[in-house]
Scaffold this motif. Structure first.
Motif, PDB file in Angstrom:
ATOM      1  N   GLN A   1     -12.024   0.293   8.568  1.00 30.91           N
ATOM      2  CA  GLN A   1     -12.452   1.212   7.618  1.00 30.91           C
ATOM      3  C   GLN A   1     -11.858   0.345   6.086  1.00 30.91           C
ATOM      4  OE1 GLN A   1     -10.564   5.028   7.737  1.00 30.91           O
ATOM      5  NE2 GLN A   1     -12.184   5.929   6.524  1.00 30.91           N
ATOM      6  N   PRO A   2     -12.630   0.372   5.343  1.00 38.92           N
ATOM      7  CA  PRO A   2     -12.132  -0.133   3.945  1.00 38.92           C
ATOM      8  C   PRO A   2     -11.264   0.778   3.445  1.00 38.92           C
ATOM      9  CG  PRO A   2     -14.491  -0.010   4.029  1.00 38.92           C
ATOM     10  CD  PRO A   2     -13.930   0.871   4.965  1.00 38.92           C
ATOM     11  N   ARG A   3     -10.201  -0.031   2.645  1.00 36.54           N
ATOM     12  CA  ARG A   3      -8.867   0.562   2.161  1.00 36.54           C
ATOM     13  C   ARG A   3      -9.534   1.573   1.155  1.00 36.54           C
ATOM     14  NH1 ARG A   3      -3.948  -2.584  -0.229  1.00 36.54           N
ATOM     15  NH2 ARG A   3      -3.574  -3.087   1.985  1.00 36.54           N
ATOM     16  N   ILE A   4     -10.485   1.405   0.363  1.00 38.90           N
ATOM     17  CA  ILE A   4     -11.009   2.391  -0.690  1.00 38.90           C
ATOM     18  C   ILE A   4     -11.279   3.433  -0.286  1.00 38.90           C
ATOM     19  CG2 ILE A   4     -13.453   1.218  -0.623  1.00 38.90           C
ATOM     20  CD1 ILE A   4     -11.339   2.364  -3.830  1.00 38.90           C
ATOM     21  N   GLU A   5     -12.139   3.628   0.889  1.00 36.98           N
ATOM     22  CA  GLU A   5     -12.277   4.935   1.579  1.00 36.98           C
ATOM     23  C   GLU A   5     -11.031   5.739   1.814  1.00 36.98           C
ATOM     24  OE1 GLU A   5     -14.679   4.746   5.210  1.00 36.98           O
ATOM     25  OE2 GLU A   5     -16.118   3.379   4.198  1.00 36.98           O
ATOM     26  N   ILE A   6     -10.030   5.072   2.366  1.00 34.28           N
ATOM     27  CA  ILE A   6      -8.620   5.772   2.615  1.00 34.28           C
ATOM     28  C   ILE A   6      -8.215   6.290   1.248  1.00 34.28           C
ATOM     29  CG2 ILE A   6      -6.400   5.736   3.423  1.00 34.28           C
ATOM     30  CD1 ILE A   6      -8.549   5.581   5.708  1.00 34.28           C
ATOM     31  N   ALA A   7      -8.366   5.339   0.143  1.00 37.89           N
ATOM     32  CA  ALA A   7      -7.825   5.643  -0.919  1.00 37.89           C
ATOM     33  C   ALA A   7      -8.558   6.929  -1.496  1.00 37.89           C
ATOM     34  CB  ALA A   7      -7.937   4.635  -1.955  1.00 37.89           C
ATOM     35  N   ARG A   8      -9.864   7.179  -1.569  1.00 38.10           N
ATOM     36  CA  ARG A   8     -10.794   7.967  -2.138  1.00 38.10           C
ATOM     37  C   ARG A   8     -10.356   9.428  -1.284  1.00 38.10           C
ATOM     38  NH1 ARG A   8     -15.845   4.434  -1.963  1.00 38.10           N
ATOM     39  NH2 ARG A   8     -15.653   3.531  -4.192  1.00 38.10           N
ATOM     40  N   ASP A   9      -9.982   9.452  -0.145  1.00 37.49           N
ATOM     41  CA  ASP A   9      -9.767  10.623   0.572  1.00 37.49           C
ATOM     42  C   ASP A   9      -8.357  11.041   0.209  1.00 37.49           C
ATOM     43  OD1 ASP A   9     -10.863  12.469   2.886  1.00 37.49           O
ATOM     44  OD2 ASP A   9      -8.712  11.769   3.816  1.00 37.49           O
TER      45      ASP A   9
ATOM     46  N   PRO B   1       0.737  -1.278  -0.036  1.00 33.32           N
ATOM     47  CA  PRO B   1       0.222  -0.254   0.087  1.00 33.32           C
ATOM     48  C   PRO B   1       0.898   1.245  -0.091  1.00 33.32           C
ATOM     49  CG  PRO B   1      -0.177  -1.057   2.298  1.00 33.32           C
ATOM     50  CD  PRO B   1       0.702  -2.063   1.225  1.00 33.32           C
ATOM     51  N   GLY B   2       2.014   1.391   0.203  1.00 37.68           N
ATOM     52  CA  GLY B   2       2.954   2.503   0.360  1.00 37.68           C
ATOM     53  C   GLY B   2       2.456   3.612   0.673  1.00 37.68           C
ATOM     54  N   ILE B   3       2.164   4.536  -0.150  1.00 40.82           N
ATOM     55  CA  ILE B   3       1.912   5.913   0.304  1.00 40.82           C
ATOM     56  C   ILE B   3       0.497   5.895   0.919  1.00 40.82           C
ATOM     57  CG2 ILE B   3       1.082   7.041  -2.002  1.00 40.82           C
ATOM     58  CD1 ILE B   3       2.715   9.321  -1.168  1.00 40.82           C
ATOM     59  N   LEU B   4      -0.358   4.880   0.331  1.00 46.21           N
ATOM     60  CA  LEU B   4      -1.565   4.756   1.037  1.00 46.21           C
ATOM     61  C   LEU B   4      -1.706   4.678   2.361  1.00 46.21           C
ATOM     62  CD1 LEU B   4      -4.769   5.336   0.190  1.00 46.21           C
ATOM     63  CD2 LEU B   4      -4.702   3.079  -0.223  1.00 46.21           C
ATOM     64  N   GLN B   5      -0.846   3.528   2.802  1.00 43.79           N
ATOM     65  CA  GLN B   5      -0.607   3.197   4.085  1.00 43.79           C
ATOM     66  C   GLN B   5      -0.130   4.418   4.732  1.00 43.79           C
ATOM     67  OE1 GLN B   5       1.498  -0.401   4.638  1.00 43.79           O
ATOM     68  NE2 GLN B   5       1.633  -0.006   6.774  1.00 43.79           N
ATOM     69  N   ALA B   6       0.857   5.155   4.281  1.00 37.48           N
ATOM     70  CA  ALA B   6       1.474   6.334   5.187  1.00 37.48           C
ATOM     71  C   ALA B   6       0.525   7.324   5.260  1.00 37.48           C
ATOM     72  CB  ALA B   6       2.694   6.900   4.209  1.00 37.48           C
ATOM     73  N   TYR B   7      -0.376   7.576   4.596  1.00 36.76           N
ATOM     74  CA  TYR B   7      -1.507   8.585   4.691  1.00 36.76           C
ATOM     75  C   TYR B   7      -2.291   8.055   5.675  1.00 36.76           C
ATOM     76  CZ  TYR B   7      -5.328  11.481   3.304  1.00 36.76           C
ATOM     77  OH  TYR B   7      -6.500  12.464   3.248  1.00 36.76           O
ATOM     78  N   ARG B   8      -2.675   6.779   5.646  1.00 35.54           N
ATOM     79  CA  ARG B   8      -3.669   6.184   6.693  1.00 35.54           C
ATOM     80  C   ARG B   8      -3.238   6.371   8.127  1.00 35.54           C
ATOM     81  NH1 ARG B   8      -4.770   0.894   8.820  1.00 35.54           N
ATOM     82  NH2 ARG B   8      -7.082   0.845   9.646  1.00 35.54           N
ATOM     83  N   ASN B   9      -1.845   5.938   8.258  1.00 35.62           N
ATOM     84  CA  ASN B   9      -1.202   5.636   9.334  1.00 35.62           C
ATOM     85  C   ASN B   9      -0.661   7.026   9.933  1.00 35.62           C
ATOM     86  OD1 ASN B   9      -2.194   3.006   9.511  1.00 35.62           O
ATOM     87  ND2 ASN B   9       0.056   2.266   9.104  1.00 35.62           N
ATOM     88  N   GLY B  10      -0.086   7.799   9.214  1.00 31.48           N
ATOM     89  CA  GLY B  10       0.455   9.009   9.534  1.00 31.48           C
ATOM     90  C   GLY B  10      -0.300  10.483   9.444  1.00 31.48           C
ATOM     91  N   ILE B  11      -0.859  10.791   8.343  1.00 31.11           N
ATOM     92  CA  ILE B  11      -1.624  11.835   7.733  1.00 31.11           C
ATOM     93  C   ILE B  11      -2.929  11.735   8.741  1.00 31.11           C
ATOM     94  CG2 ILE B  11      -2.628  13.562   6.069  1.00 31.11           C
ATOM     95  CD1 ILE B  11       0.416  13.260   6.240  1.00 31.11           C
ATOM     96  N   LEU B  12      -3.557  10.932   8.379  1.00 33.79           N
ATOM     97  CA  LEU B  12      -4.975  10.826   9.421  1.00 33.79           C
ATOM     98  C   LEU B  12      -4.806  10.127  10.591  1.00 33.79           C
ATOM     99  CD1 LEU B  12      -7.145   9.371   6.212  1.00 33.79           C
ATOM    100  CD2 LEU B  12      -6.875  11.422   7.127  1.00 33.79           C
ATOM    101  N   LEU B  13      -4.103  10.732  11.291  1.00 34.92           N
ATOM    102  CA  LEU B  13      -3.660  10.487  12.810  1.00 34.92           C
ATOM    103  C   LEU B  13      -4.806   9.573  13.391  1.00 34.92           C
ATOM    104  CD1 LEU B  13      -1.251  10.281  14.546  1.00 34.92           C
ATOM    105  CD2 LEU B  13      -2.232  12.513  15.625  1.00 34.92           C
ATOM    106  N   GLY B  14      -4.501   8.391  13.857  1.00 32.55           N
ATOM    107  CA  GLY B  14      -5.437   7.784  14.542  1.00 32.55           C
ATOM    108  C   GLY B  14      -6.436   6.782  13.735  1.00 32.55           C
ATOM    109  N   ALA B  15      -6.222   6.941  12.480  1.00 34.23           N
ATOM    110  CA  ALA B  15      -7.300   6.078  11.549  1.00 34.23           C
ATOM    111  C   ALA B  15      -6.935   4.628  11.895  1.00 34.23           C
ATOM    112  CB  ALA B  15      -7.269   6.585  10.179  1.00 34.23           C
ATOM    113  N   ALA B  16      -5.626   4.322  11.954  1.00 38.22           N
ATOM    114  CA  ALA B  16      -5.326   2.855  11.931  1.00 38.22           C
ATOM    115  C   ALA B  16      -5.935   2.181  13.033  1.00 38.22           C
ATOM    116  CB  ALA B  16      -3.750   2.826  11.821  1.00 38.22           C
TER     117      ALA B  16
END
Length: 185
Positions: free
Chosen positions: A117-125, A96-111
């Motif tokens: 939360q479906p991966r597609i929701e994170i990807a759309r955001d 997932p590369g940058i998508l994982q970084a976005y989910r785990n780092g930018i969206l603090l606490g999302a993980a």
């Protein structure tokens, strides 16, 4: 108006940046690369040479520094693809590369707050956020061209003309027809 010779291709990723970089690799008027300085920090991160085309989706996170370093001394391409297709492509990636970084780092606490939360929701955001960042940045730039993966084969000659490209333009055009770095279905 003369277009600067250094071209920064801003994009979300999963939209043909590898293909565009490989096509531009057939030019003699410019060097071209894909994420060539992505591993560097400080001033070296944006130290692209003159007459260079750089395709790197991570540049969307360096827009303030690009403003300070390059401003209107560079030309910019906003490379896009249908946002839903980009999100689906990201969601399918085994790494997932940058998508994982976005989910785990930018969206603090999302993980941990929304572990199901479906991966597609994170990807759309992610796609919406990066696209908005790029659009806002480019609104203030003097030298901008939009390219779309869906129509890249038809638009590519216009891009080559815009930058005054020279080289094996036939080989460059043929490269556009190939799929590079495609996600598994």
């Amino acid at each position: 108006m003369t277009v600067p010779t250094t071209i920064l291709v801003l994009n979300t990723g999963r939209c043909g940046s590898t293909t565009l970089a490989r096509a531009c690799g057939h030019l003699t008027s410019h060097t071209a690369g894909h994420e060539t300085l992505s591993h560097l920090t400080g001033p070296a991160r944006l130290a692209y040479p003159e007459a260079h085309i750089e395709c790197d989706n991570r540049l969307a996170w360096f827009l303030g520094r690009i403003e300070a370093e390059w401003g209107d001394r560079a030309a910019y391409v906003h490379l896009t693809r249908d946002p839903e297709a980009v999100a689906r492509s990201f969601a399918r990636r085994a790494n997932p590369g940058i998508l994982q970084a976005y989910r785990n780092g930018i969206l603090l606490g999302a993980a941990w707050k929304r572990p199901d939360q479906p991966r597609i929701e994170i990807a759309r955001d992610y796609v919406a956020t990066v696209t908005a960042n790029i659009t806002a940045f480019l609104a203030r730039r003097a030298h901008v061209m939009a390219l779309s993966l869906e129509t890249l084969e038809e638009e590519f000659p216009r891009f080559l003309d815009w930058i005054g490209a020279e080289g094996d333009l036939g080989a460059a055009q043929a490269e556009i027809r190939l799929r590079h770095n495609a996600s598994e279905p």
